[in-house]
Design a protein around this motif. Structure first.
Motif, PDB file in Angstrom:
ATOM      1  N   VAL A  59       0.610  -1.606  -0.113  1.00  0.00           N
ATOM      2  CA  VAL A  59       0.020  -0.109  -0.018  1.00  0.00           C
ATOM      3  C   VAL A  59       0.588   0.812   0.129  1.00  0.00           C
ATOM      4  CG1 VAL A  59      -2.092  -1.023   0.866  1.00  0.00           C
ATOM      5  CG2 VAL A  59      -0.356  -0.069   2.790  1.00  0.00           C
ATOM      6  N   ASP A  60       0.479   2.583  -0.728  1.00  0.00           N
ATOM      7  CA  ASP A  60       0.735   3.912  -0.077  1.00  0.00           C
ATOM      8  C   ASP A  60       1.702   3.286   1.065  1.00  0.00           C
ATOM      9  OD1 ASP A  60       1.457   6.036  -2.494  1.00  0.00           O
ATOM     10  OD2 ASP A  60       0.203   6.896  -0.081  1.00  0.00           O
ATOM     11  N   TYR A  61       2.818   4.553   1.106  1.00  0.00           N
ATOM     12  CA  TYR A  61       3.311   4.390   2.213  1.00  0.00           C
ATOM     13  C   TYR A  61       2.569   5.535   3.288  1.00  0.00           C
ATOM     14  CZ  TYR A  61       7.330   2.040   0.770  1.00  0.00           C
ATOM     15  OH  TYR A  61       7.945   1.060   0.106  1.00  0.00           O
ATOM     16  N   ALA A  62       2.348   6.451   2.689  1.00  0.00           N
ATOM     17  CA  ALA A  62       0.754   7.413   3.506  1.00  0.00           C
ATOM     18  C   ALA A  62      -0.214   7.218   3.542  1.00  0.00           C
ATOM     19  CB  ALA A  62       1.313   9.130   2.842  1.00  0.00           C
ATOM     20  N   THR A  63      -0.661   6.064   3.304  1.00  0.00           N
ATOM     21  CA  THR A  63      -1.874   4.994   4.014  1.00  0.00           C
ATOM     22  C   THR A  63      -2.510   5.300   5.026  1.00  0.00           C
ATOM     23  OG1 THR A  63      -2.078   4.159   1.965  1.00  0.00           O
ATOM     24  CG2 THR A  63      -3.728   3.297   3.240  1.00  0.00           C
ATOM     25  N   THR A  64      -3.910   5.452   5.752  1.00  0.00           N
ATOM     26  CA  THR A  64      -4.166   5.711   6.861  1.00  0.00           C
ATOM     27  C   THR A  64      -5.000   4.146   6.904  1.00  0.00           C
ATOM     28  OG1 THR A  64      -6.152   6.695   6.585  1.00  0.00           O
ATOM     29  CG2 THR A  64      -4.309   7.607   7.205  1.00  0.00           C
ATOM     30  N   PRO A  65      -5.210   3.574   8.386  1.00  0.00           N
ATOM     31  CA  PRO A  65      -5.809   2.592   8.005  1.00  0.00           C
ATOM     32  C   PRO A  65      -7.026   3.016   8.197  1.00  0.00           C
ATOM     33  CG  PRO A  65      -4.491   2.892  10.559  1.00  0.00           C
ATOM     34  CD  PRO A  65      -4.396   4.090   9.055  1.00  0.00           C
ATOM     35  N   GLU A  66      -8.036   3.933   8.832  1.00  0.00           N
ATOM     36  CA  GLU A  66      -9.331   3.910   7.850  1.00  0.00           C
ATOM     37  C   GLU A  66      -9.831   4.298   6.221  1.00  0.00           C
ATOM     38  OE1 GLU A  66      -7.168   6.542   9.703  1.00  0.00           O
ATOM     39  OE2 GLU A  66      -8.500   5.606  12.066  1.00  0.00           O
ATOM     40  N   GLU A  67      -8.623   4.482   5.609  1.00  0.00           N
ATOM     41  CA  GLU A  67      -8.820   4.505   3.945  1.00  0.00           C
ATOM     42  C   GLU A  67      -8.847   3.353   3.440  1.00  0.00           C
ATOM     43  OE1 GLU A  67      -6.362   8.302   2.895  1.00  0.00           O
ATOM     44  OE2 GLU A  67      -5.081   7.022   3.292  1.00  0.00           O
ATOM     45  N   LEU A  68      -7.795   2.009   4.437  1.00  0.00           N
ATOM     46  CA  LEU A  68      -8.097   1.120   4.057  1.00  0.00           C
ATOM     47  C   LEU A  68      -9.199   0.565   3.845  1.00  0.00           C
ATOM     48  CD1 LEU A  68      -4.185  -0.933   5.000  1.00  0.00           C
ATOM     49  CD2 LEU A  68      -5.230  -0.262   2.318  1.00  0.00           C
ATOM     50  N   GLY A 124      -5.206  -7.278  -7.570  1.00  0.00           N
ATOM     51  CA  GLY A 124      -4.766  -6.312  -7.879  1.00  0.00           C
ATOM     52  C   GLY A 124      -5.437  -5.375  -9.176  1.00  0.00           C
ATOM     53  N   SER A 125      -6.012  -4.878  -8.049  1.00  0.00           N
ATOM     54  CA  SER A 125      -7.548  -3.369  -8.594  1.00  0.00           C
ATOM     55  C   SER A 125      -5.753  -2.226  -7.732  1.00  0.00           C
ATOM     56  CB  SER A 125      -8.495  -3.468  -6.578  1.00  0.00           C
ATOM     57  OG  SER A 125      -8.253  -3.582  -5.732  1.00  0.00           O
ATOM     58  N   GLU A 126      -6.322  -1.221  -7.972  1.00  0.00           N
ATOM     59  CA  GLU A 126      -5.138   0.050  -8.241  1.00  0.00           C
ATOM     60  C   GLU A 126      -6.306   1.210  -6.077  1.00  0.00           C
ATOM     61  OE1 GLU A 126      -4.390   3.723 -10.634  1.00  0.00           O
ATOM     62  OE2 GLU A 126      -3.777   2.217 -11.223  1.00  0.00           O
ATOM     63  N   PHE A 127      -5.124   1.344  -5.784  1.00  0.00           N
ATOM     64  CA  PHE A 127      -5.758   2.036  -4.172  1.00  0.00           C
ATOM     65  C   PHE A 127      -4.050   2.961  -4.348  1.00  0.00           C
ATOM     66  CE2 PHE A 127      -4.709   2.209   0.264  1.00  0.00           C
ATOM     67  CZ  PHE A 127      -6.166   2.581   0.503  1.00  0.00           C
ATOM     68  N   GLY A 186      -3.585   5.270  -6.217  1.00  0.00           N
ATOM     69  CA  GLY A 186      -2.672   4.993  -7.793  1.00  0.00           C
ATOM     70  C   GLY A 186      -1.235   3.457  -7.848  1.00  0.00           C
ATOM     71  N   ARG A 187      -1.555   2.531  -6.541  1.00  0.00           N
ATOM     72  CA  ARG A 187      -0.944   1.625  -6.527  1.00  0.00           C
ATOM     73  C   ARG A 187      -1.210   0.820  -7.035  1.00  0.00           C
ATOM     74  NH1 ARG A 187       4.012   1.536  -2.558  1.00  0.00           N
ATOM     75  NH2 ARG A 187       4.815   0.153  -3.157  1.00  0.00           N
ATOM     76  N   GLN A 188      -1.466  -0.802  -7.050  1.00  0.00           N
ATOM     77  CA  GLN A 188      -1.680  -1.946  -7.402  1.00  0.00           C
ATOM     78  C   GLN A 188      -1.469  -2.959  -6.140  1.00  0.00           C
ATOM     79  OE1 GLN A 188      -0.441  -4.241 -10.937  1.00  0.00           O
ATOM     80  NE2 GLN A 188      -2.092  -5.451 -10.647  1.00  0.00           N
ATOM     81  N   LEU A 189      -2.442  -3.075  -5.794  1.00  0.00           N
ATOM     82  CA  LEU A 189      -2.905  -4.211  -4.425  1.00  0.00           C
ATOM     83  C   LEU A 189      -2.772  -5.575  -5.263  1.00  0.00           C
ATOM     84  CD1 LEU A 189      -5.749  -2.957  -2.901  1.00  0.00           C
ATOM     85  CD2 LEU A 189      -3.514  -2.466  -2.531  1.00  0.00           C
ATOM     86  N   LYS A 190      -1.914  -5.974  -4.154  1.00  0.00           N
ATOM     87  CA  LYS A 190      -1.518  -7.363  -4.340  1.00  0.00           C
ATOM     88  C   LYS A 190      -2.028  -7.936  -3.199  1.00  0.00           C
ATOM     89  CE  LYS A 190       1.655 -11.573  -3.856  1.00  0.00           C
ATOM     90  NZ  LYS A 190       3.151 -11.929  -3.414  1.00  0.00           N
ATOM     91  N   VAL A 191      -3.092  -9.385  -2.696  1.00  0.00           N
ATOM     92  CA  VAL A 191      -4.636  -9.646  -2.386  1.00  0.00           C
ATOM     93  C   VAL A 191      -3.922 -10.633  -1.814  1.00  0.00           C
ATOM     94  CG1 VAL A 191      -6.441  -9.081  -0.705  1.00  0.00           C
ATOM     95  CG2 VAL A 191      -5.776  -7.113  -2.055  1.00  0.00           C
ATOM     96  N   THR A 192      -3.655 -11.525  -0.459  1.00  0.00           N
ATOM     97  CA  THR A 192      -3.893 -12.687  -0.566  1.00  0.00           C
ATOM     98  C   THR A 192      -4.336 -13.203   0.994  1.00  0.00           C
ATOM     99  OG1 THR A 192      -1.117 -12.489   0.755  1.00  0.00           O
ATOM    100  CG2 THR A 192      -1.725 -13.255  -1.941  1.00  0.00           C
ATOM    101  N   HIS A 193      -4.863 -14.439   0.884  1.00  0.00           N
ATOM    102  CA  HIS A 193      -4.626 -14.988   2.497  1.00  0.00           C
ATOM    103  C   HIS A 193      -3.324 -14.626   3.064  1.00  0.00           C
ATOM    104  CE1 HIS A 193      -9.353 -16.551   2.106  1.00  0.00           C
ATOM    105  NE2 HIS A 193      -8.425 -17.277  -0.012  1.00  0.00           N
TER     106      HIS A 193
END
Length: 119
Positions: free
Chosen positions: A1-10, A56-59, A61-68
């Motif tokens: 995730v972007d380094y400036a991301t907050t938990p609320e945004e996620l 693979g979705s964008e958050f 401006g960055r592509q997310l990698k989502v796994t278990h």
């Protein structure tokens, strides 16, 4: 995730998947700065499956990698068994554990002085 991301945004990004129990942004323990990834804990398995579909979705401006979440299998760590140690847990629990068969004091300890995390 972007380094400036907050938990609320996620939370806002993943709440469409289901009930979010916890958002943890992993930070470097020495600098306190985010490492660029996070854990999101869901209330049930169906919500987690929906979240994996966002791989693979964008958050921001960055592509997310989502796994278990990867789960360590205890039988493969330290040859099985052990004292329930693991990384970061051994402090303040007596003198147990493997110390090279030389006892707690004495023996060769590296020769250069200074801090050595393995003794």
């Amino acid at each position: 995730v972007d380094y400036a991301t907050t938990p609320e945004e996620l939370l806002a990004h993943f709440e469409a998947c289901g009930t979010v129990e916890r958002v943890t942004i992993v930070c470097d323990k020495y600098t306190g700065r985010p490492k660029g990834f996070a854990y999101i804990e869901f209330g049930n398995e169906a919500s987690a499956e929906n979240a994996v579909k966002l791989d693979g979705s964008e958050f921001k401006g960055r592509q997310l990698k989502v796994t278990h979440k990867r789960v360590n299998v205890p039988s493969f760590q330290r040859g099985g068994g052990g004292d329930g140690g693991g990384r970061g847990r051994g402090r303040g629990r007596g003198r147990g554990g493997y110390r090279g068969g030389r006892g707690y004091r004495g023996g060769y300890r590296g020769g250069r002085g200074g801090y050595n995390p393995y003794y």
